[in-house]
Design an enzyme around this catalytic site. Structure first.
Site, PDB file in Angstrom:
ATOM      1  N   ALA A  86       0.841  -1.187   0.000  1.00  0.00           N
ATOM      2  CA  ALA A  86       0.000   0.000   0.000  1.00  0.00           C
ATOM      3  C   ALA A  86       0.882   1.245   0.000  1.00  0.00           C
ATOM      4  O   ALA A  86       2.052   1.186   0.389  1.00  0.00           O
ATOM      5  CB  ALA A  86      -0.883  -0.011   1.240  1.00  0.00           C
TER       6      ALA A  86
ATOM      7  N   GLY B  51       0.506  -5.141   0.810  1.00  0.00           N
ATOM      8  CA  GLY B  51      -0.613  -5.265  -0.126  1.00  0.00           C
ATOM      9  C   GLY B  51      -0.209  -5.925  -1.438  1.00  0.00           C
ATOM     10  O   GLY B  51      -1.060  -6.496  -2.133  1.00  0.00           O
TER      11      GLY B  51
ATOM     12  N   GLU C 155      -0.379  -9.496  -0.637  1.00  0.00           N
ATOM     13  CA  GLU C 155      -1.794  -9.812  -0.372  1.00  0.00           C
ATOM     14  C   GLU C 155      -2.567  -9.947  -1.685  1.00  0.00           C
ATOM     15  O   GLU C 155      -3.417 -10.818  -1.839  1.00  0.00           O
ATOM     16  CB  GLU C 155      -2.402  -8.733   0.534  1.00  0.00           C
ATOM     17  CG  GLU C 155      -1.812  -8.822   1.949  1.00  0.00           C
ATOM     18  CD  GLU C 155      -2.274  -7.709   2.859  1.00  0.00           C
ATOM     19  OE1 GLU C 155      -2.015  -6.533   2.534  1.00  0.00           O
ATOM     20  OE2 GLU C 155      -2.901  -8.013   3.885  1.00  0.00           O
TER      21      GLU C 155
ATOM     22  N   GLU D 235       4.117  -5.093   7.372  1.00  0.00           N
ATOM     23  CA  GLU D 235       3.273  -4.044   7.964  1.00  0.00           C
ATOM     24  C   GLU D 235       3.602  -3.757   9.417  1.00  0.00           C
ATOM     25  O   GLU D 235       3.546  -2.609   9.870  1.00  0.00           O
ATOM     26  CB  GLU D 235       1.795  -4.435   7.838  1.00  0.00           C
ATOM     27  CG  GLU D 235       1.207  -4.274   6.440  1.00  0.00           C
ATOM     28  CD  GLU D 235       1.410  -5.480   5.531  1.00  0.00           C
ATOM     29  OE1 GLU D 235       2.262  -6.335   5.869  1.00  0.00           O
ATOM     30  OE2 GLU D 235       0.731  -5.574   4.502  1.00  0.00           O
TER      31      GLU D 235
HETATM   32  N1  3HC Z   1       4.546   3.603  -0.031  1.00  0.00           N
HETATM   33  C1  3HC Z   1       4.985   4.810  -0.393  1.00  0.00           C
HETATM   34  N2  3HC Z   1       6.239   5.061  -0.815  1.00  0.00           N
HETATM   35  C2  3HC Z   1       7.070   4.020  -0.874  1.00  0.00           C
HETATM   36  C3  3HC Z   1       6.690   2.725  -0.500  1.00  0.00           C
HETATM   37  C4  3HC Z   1       5.352   2.529  -0.065  1.00  0.00           C
HETATM   38  N3  3HC Z   1       4.883   1.324   0.284  1.00  0.00           N
HETATM   39  N4  3HC Z   1       7.730   1.905  -0.655  1.00  0.00           N
HETATM   40  C5  3HC Z   1       8.747   2.651  -1.103  1.00  0.00           C
HETATM   41  N5  3HC Z   1       8.343   3.929  -1.249  1.00  0.00           N
HETATM   42  C6  3HC Z   1       9.133   5.054  -1.763  1.00  0.00           C
HETATM   43  C7  3HC Z   1      10.239   5.447  -0.813  1.00  0.00           C
HETATM   44  O1  3HC Z   1       9.780   6.383   0.129  1.00  0.00           O
HETATM   45  C8  3HC Z   1      11.245   6.060  -1.769  1.00  0.00           C
HETATM   46  O2  3HC Z   1      10.793   7.351  -2.076  1.00  0.00           O
HETATM   47  P1  3HC Z   1      11.836   8.550  -2.361  1.00  0.00           P
HETATM   48  O3  3HC Z   1      12.636   8.089  -3.547  1.00  0.00           O
HETATM   49  O4  3HC Z   1      10.961   9.714  -2.612  1.00  0.00           O
HETATM   50  O5  3HC Z   1      12.660   8.675  -1.117  1.00  0.00           O
HETATM   51  C9  3HC Z   1      11.102   5.201  -3.024  1.00  0.00           C
HETATM   52  O6  3HC Z   1       9.811   4.596  -2.923  1.00  0.00           O
HETATM   53  C10 3HC Z   1      12.130   4.110  -3.158  1.00  0.00           C
HETATM   54  O7  3HC Z   1      12.166   3.375  -1.947  1.00  0.00           O
HETATM   55  P2  3HC Z   1      13.529   2.892  -1.293  1.00  0.00           P
HETATM   56  O8  3HC Z   1      14.525   3.987  -1.342  1.00  0.00           O
HETATM   57  O9  3HC Z   1      13.177   2.306   0.023  1.00  0.00           O
HETATM   58  O10 3HC Z   1      13.957   1.761  -2.344  1.00  0.00           O
HETATM   59  P3  3HC Z   1      14.703   0.399  -2.072  1.00  0.00           P
HETATM   60  O11 3HC Z   1      14.890  -0.211  -3.405  1.00  0.00           O
HETATM   61  O12 3HC Z   1      15.879   0.624  -1.189  1.00  0.00           O
HETATM   62  O13 3HC Z   1      13.671  -0.507  -1.225  1.00  0.00           O
HETATM   63  C11 3HC Z   1      11.535  -1.504  -0.741  1.00  0.00           C
HETATM   64  C12 3HC Z   1      12.482  -0.943  -1.816  1.00  0.00           C
HETATM   65  C13 3HC Z   1      12.143  -2.768  -0.101  1.00  0.00           C
HETATM   66  C14 3HC Z   1      10.244  -1.843  -1.416  1.00  0.00           C
HETATM   67  C15 3HC Z   1      11.361  -0.461   0.390  1.00  0.00           C
HETATM   68  O14 3HC Z   1      11.016   0.774  -0.204  1.00  0.00           O
HETATM   69  C16 3HC Z   1      10.286  -0.802   1.362  1.00  0.00           C
HETATM   70  O15 3HC Z   1      10.530  -1.561   2.287  1.00  0.00           O
HETATM   71  N6  3HC Z   1       9.086  -0.226   1.182  1.00  0.00           N
HETATM   72  C17 3HC Z   1       7.998  -0.400   2.111  1.00  0.00           C
HETATM   73  C18 3HC Z   1       7.325  -1.730   1.918  1.00  0.00           C
HETATM   74  C19 3HC Z   1       6.155  -1.869   2.861  1.00  0.00           C
HETATM   75  O16 3HC Z   1       6.234  -1.593   4.036  1.00  0.00           O
HETATM   76  N7  3HC Z   1       5.033  -2.337   2.315  1.00  0.00           N
HETATM   77  C20 3HC Z   1       3.848  -2.512   3.096  1.00  0.00           C
HETATM   78  C21 3HC Z   1       3.069  -1.252   3.063  1.00  0.00           C
HETATM   79  S1  3HC Z   1       1.692  -1.328   4.136  1.00  0.00           S
HETATM   80  C22 3HC Z   1       0.553  -2.243   3.344  1.00  0.00           C
HETATM   81  O17 3HC Z   1       0.799  -2.777   2.305  1.00  0.00           O
HETATM   82  C23 3HC Z   1      -0.782  -2.323   4.018  1.00  0.00           C
HETATM   83  C24 3HC Z   1      -1.629  -3.392   3.441  1.00  0.00           C
HETATM   84  O18 3HC Z   1      -1.574  -4.500   4.282  1.00  0.00           O
HETATM   85  C25 3HC Z   1      -3.088  -2.940   3.351  1.00  0.00           C
END
Ligand code: 3HC
Length: 702
Positions: free
Chosen positions: A65, A105, A108, A128
């Site tokens: 998400a 997500g 998921e 998450e």
């Molecule tokens: N939402 C919004 N922005 C995100 C994002 C996300 N889920 N994941 C990454 N980004 C953004 C980062 O903020 C960054 O932005 P910037 O360039 O403006 O600083 C850009 O994308 C690139 O991210 P990284 O620098 O972290 O890139 P990496 O290649 O080093 O890592 C990644 C990639 C492993 C995917 C890492 O970004 C990450 O861990 N992201 C979060 C993943 C996450 O937590 N997903 C779950 C979200 S909650 C959810 O899904 C709820 C659901 O259950 C309903």
């Protein structure tokens, strides 16, 4: 101009390929989920399409998400109308084709598809919990049905990323492709093969059961790590619901828990930390087109504890690294220490013996400058004294090629002065590793006045390439991390003069969320180390606030754990701190000699005395332009000092109290205690304008 849609449907023969294109990582940003649903509906309505593939453009499948959307009140579709629901209701099969990351997500959605295949380098996970929530797209209900309750608990409560081969073994993936195979082509072939198979395998139709004892055991297992937190426990509750309730009721339970967590302080702080860690990499006053130098031949000077830890960090991330020391004896001892550190990890089960052997083989001990003359990056990590470092820098400058970068691991020395002994001050920077260097994540990159942008970008990138979080700091006494922490260190000893005991302060800080109390940490690090710094500062500044209790312990030879006594006493061979009546007596005696009135303190008094002192100093650092952002200081506290992540960081925590309230308290202590509590100019300005710490505009970097 036509915009590329965030989701598009392409036909490849009878297969509909649904492609998500939301750079950089295909988060489920605005329009993505709706786009997937539209494409699915189109494909299902098209009689020429027999099956679908869901795939991501660019570097990832779907990273989850859009975290920026949490806590904003953004409307979400109700249960039954979400992509997950539409996917698993699809009358035609859908194959998720995964590369890069399928997280949150993203996974998921993949689990709501009928099949999942991936390239071998892909990673999947439900992280998450790391942002204070739980999987809210059915992940807590589908994952246990796919892999069983125990494995699901492990993945959901830890949030860890699972490599594709392990995900296949667990049952998350149906197939992992051979390396080098084209994912889209393979997915289309897979979909063709599955197009006519009915009934469709839907994860929701499976069942899962578990003994209640499993969940109790998990709660016990995480009790210490997850104290003060709610999300890990909510994850357990949701998986328990998967094992006890029908699928739709389990989903409703997951939603209720998600709603409880999304706007809680824990989730806000963890989201903030997530973005702060990405922001810290940005150097806003440098040209954006500067590329980091792609170093290949790192060398470390000094085979002591720090040098060894730094060399291990290079080796851990695949670099061959030379480690140089003047004497063969020092090299032998250094290599023995490195070997024993690795062996401890093998014994604990966190490192395989074969991996240890490979890492060790990458560390090459060498005795002389001639052996490192082709190095392209050198990190000097010798004894922390200018007169020791200067001749080494001058010598390195002579022997190294003209393009080599010279970094110094220092926690206090003036980097401009050190750079001045070389003919390449533009290629010199400070790289302050935290101890133990192979474990601690923070790398403070210290910026001397003459360092070129490429040097700074390269130093920051070097840290990231060896698994660190790099943060830029100005060349100021103590740099940013230790300088902002110093008033906390003084205040905790001053509290003793006023009637606190070390164990009382430590208890408050551990309750707050630190893994150890600051006095116990002092005993671990060695009290003699801080004493040196105090002497140096007292000599330089007649107004320096002395800490007689701390000095007295050092005079008595109470250096901490290594001498069996410090702030606490220790029994032979045991690291458990025991409160020591002798220390209590010394405190009383010194307080009486100083004539300090004795008080009683609440937990809040103690916490605020320590942390507000540092908030005030952090504001000074920002007003002097020694750090880019308040959030960089937070990142330093999270990764350098063990500040509890679910509180965001020092400045985020202070924002929770409110800038005005912090200012008022500091102003009151200024009246009571004098100059050391004088509010910084920035703090006063922020309080007057009602601006949050995290929105403070620091002076240009100096
Ligand atoms: N939402 C919004 N922005 C995100 C994002 C996300 N889920 N994941 C990454 N980004 C953004 C980062 O903020 C960054 O932005 P910037 O360039 O403006 O600083 C850009 O994308 C690139 O991210 P990284 O620098 O972290 O890139 P990496 O290649 O080093 O890592 C990644 C990639 C492993 C995917 C890492 O970004 C990450 O861990 N992201 C979060 C993943 C996450 O937590 N997903 C779950 C979200 S909650 C959810 O899904 C709820 C659901 O259950 C309903």
């Amino acid at each position: 101009m036509s915009e590329t849609p965030v989701v598009r449907l392409e036909k490849q023969g009878p297969i509909g390929v649904i492609i998500v294109n939301y750079p950089p990582v295909n988060a489920l940003g605005p329009g993505v989920s709706d786009g997937i649903i539209d494409c699915l509906n189109q494909a299902n309505a098209d009689p020429a399409i027999t099956a679908m593939v869901l795939i991501g453009d660019g570097r990832s499948f779907i990273a989850g998400a859009d975290i920026r959307g949490f806590g904003t009140g953004r409307k979400r579709p109700p249960l039954g109308e979400r992509t997950y629901d539409v996917l698993d209701r699809s009358p035609k099969p859908v194959v998720a084709a995964i590369h890069g990351y399928a997280l949150g997500g993203g996974l998921e959605n993949a689990m709501a598809c009928h099949y999942r295949i991936a390239v071998p380098s892909a990673k999947v996970g439900l992280p998450e919990v790391l942002i204070g929530i739980l999987p809210g797209g059915g992940g807590t209900q589908r994952l246990p049905r796919l892999v069983g309750a125990e494995a699901a608990l492990d993945l959901i409560v830890s949030g860890r990323h699972v490599p594709a081969p392990e995900a296949k073994a667990l049952g998350i993936l149906d197939e992992v492709l051979p390396a080098g195979e084209n994912l889209r082509d393979a997915a289309v072939i897979f979909a063709l093969k599955m197009a006519d198979i009915r009934p469709l395998p839907r994860v929701r139709d499976r069942t899962v059961t578990a003994e209640p004892a499993l969940f109790e055991a998990k709660r016990k297992q995480i009790a210490r790590r997850a104290r003060n937190q709610r999300a890990p426990y909510a994850c357990i509750e949701a998986v328990e619901a998967a094992c006890t309730l029908p699928f739709d009721e389990g989903l409703a339970r997951e939603q209720a828990l998600f709603a409880e967590l999304e706007n809680a302080d824990e989730a806000k702080a963890l989201r903030y930390a997530f973005f702060a860690e990405r922001e810290v990499a940005k150097l806003p006053d440098l040209p954006t087109d500067i590329q980091a130098y792609d170093f290949r031949k790192p060398a470390v000077i000094g085979a002591g504890t720090m040098g060894g830890g730094i060399a291990m960090s290079f080796a851990d991330f695949g670099y061959d690294v030379k480690i140089m020391d003047a004497s063969q004896d020092a090299l032998d001892r250094g290599m023995a220490r490195i070997r024993s550190n690795y062996a401890t990890s093998v014994k604990r089960g966190s490192l395989a013996q074969a991996e240890m052997d490979q890492r060790l083989a990458r560390i090459h001990p060498v005795p002389g400058y001639d052996d490192i003359k082709d190095a392209d990056i050198v990190v000097e990590a010798v004894f922390e004294r200018m007169d020791v470092k200067k001749p080494i820098f001058a010598r390195l400058d002579e022997v190294l090629g003209p393009d080599a970068f010279l970094f110094s691991n220092t926690s206090a020395l003036d980097m401009d002065e050190l750079a001045s002994v070389t003919r390449r001050p533009d290629k010199v920077a400070g790289t302050h590793f935290f101890s133990p260097a192979n474990v601690m994540k923070l790398l403070e990159v210290v910026r001397p006045a003459k360092a070129s942008p490429q040097t700074l970008v390269t130093a920051m990138a070097m840290g990231r390439r060896i698994g660190k979080i790099s943060a830029m700091a100005g060349n100021t006494d103590g740099f940013v991390a230790n300088r902002s922490r110093a008033p906390f260190n003084s205040e905790m000893v001053i509290l003793l003069e006023e009637g606190c005991l070390p164990e009382q302060v430590d208890r408050v800080m551990v309750d707050f969320g630190y893994p150890m109390g600051p006095f116990a940490v002092g005993d671990l690090a060695g009290l003699d180390i801080g004493a040196e710094g105090r002497k140096r500062r007292a000599a330089a500044n007649p107004n320096y606030r002395k800490l007689p209790i701390a000095d007295k312990l050092v005079e008595m030879g109470r250096y901490g754990q290594k001498t069996g006594a410090g702030w606490y006493r220790y029994e032979t061979g045991d690291r458990t701190p025991h409160p020591d009546p002798e220390v209590a007596a010394i405190i009383k005696q010194v307080a009486a000699e100083m004539g300090v009135a004795q008080k009683t303190f609440t937990d809040t008094d103690i916490l605020q005395r320590l942390l507000f002192a540092s908030v005030n100093e952090a504001c000074r650092i920002l007003e002097e332009g020694k750090a880019y952002r308040a959030s960089d200081i937070d990142v330093m506290w999270l990764h350098g000092f063990g500040f509890p992540r679910y509180r965001g960081g020092l400045m985020f925590w202070a924002d929770g109290i409110g800038v005005r309230a912090v200012y008022n308290q500091i102003a009151a202590w200024h009246q009571e205690y004098g100059d050391r509590w004088a509010p910084s100019r920035l703090l006063r300005d922020l309080a007057e304008s009602g601006t949050a710490f995290r929105d403070a505009k620091p002076a240009p970097f100096a």
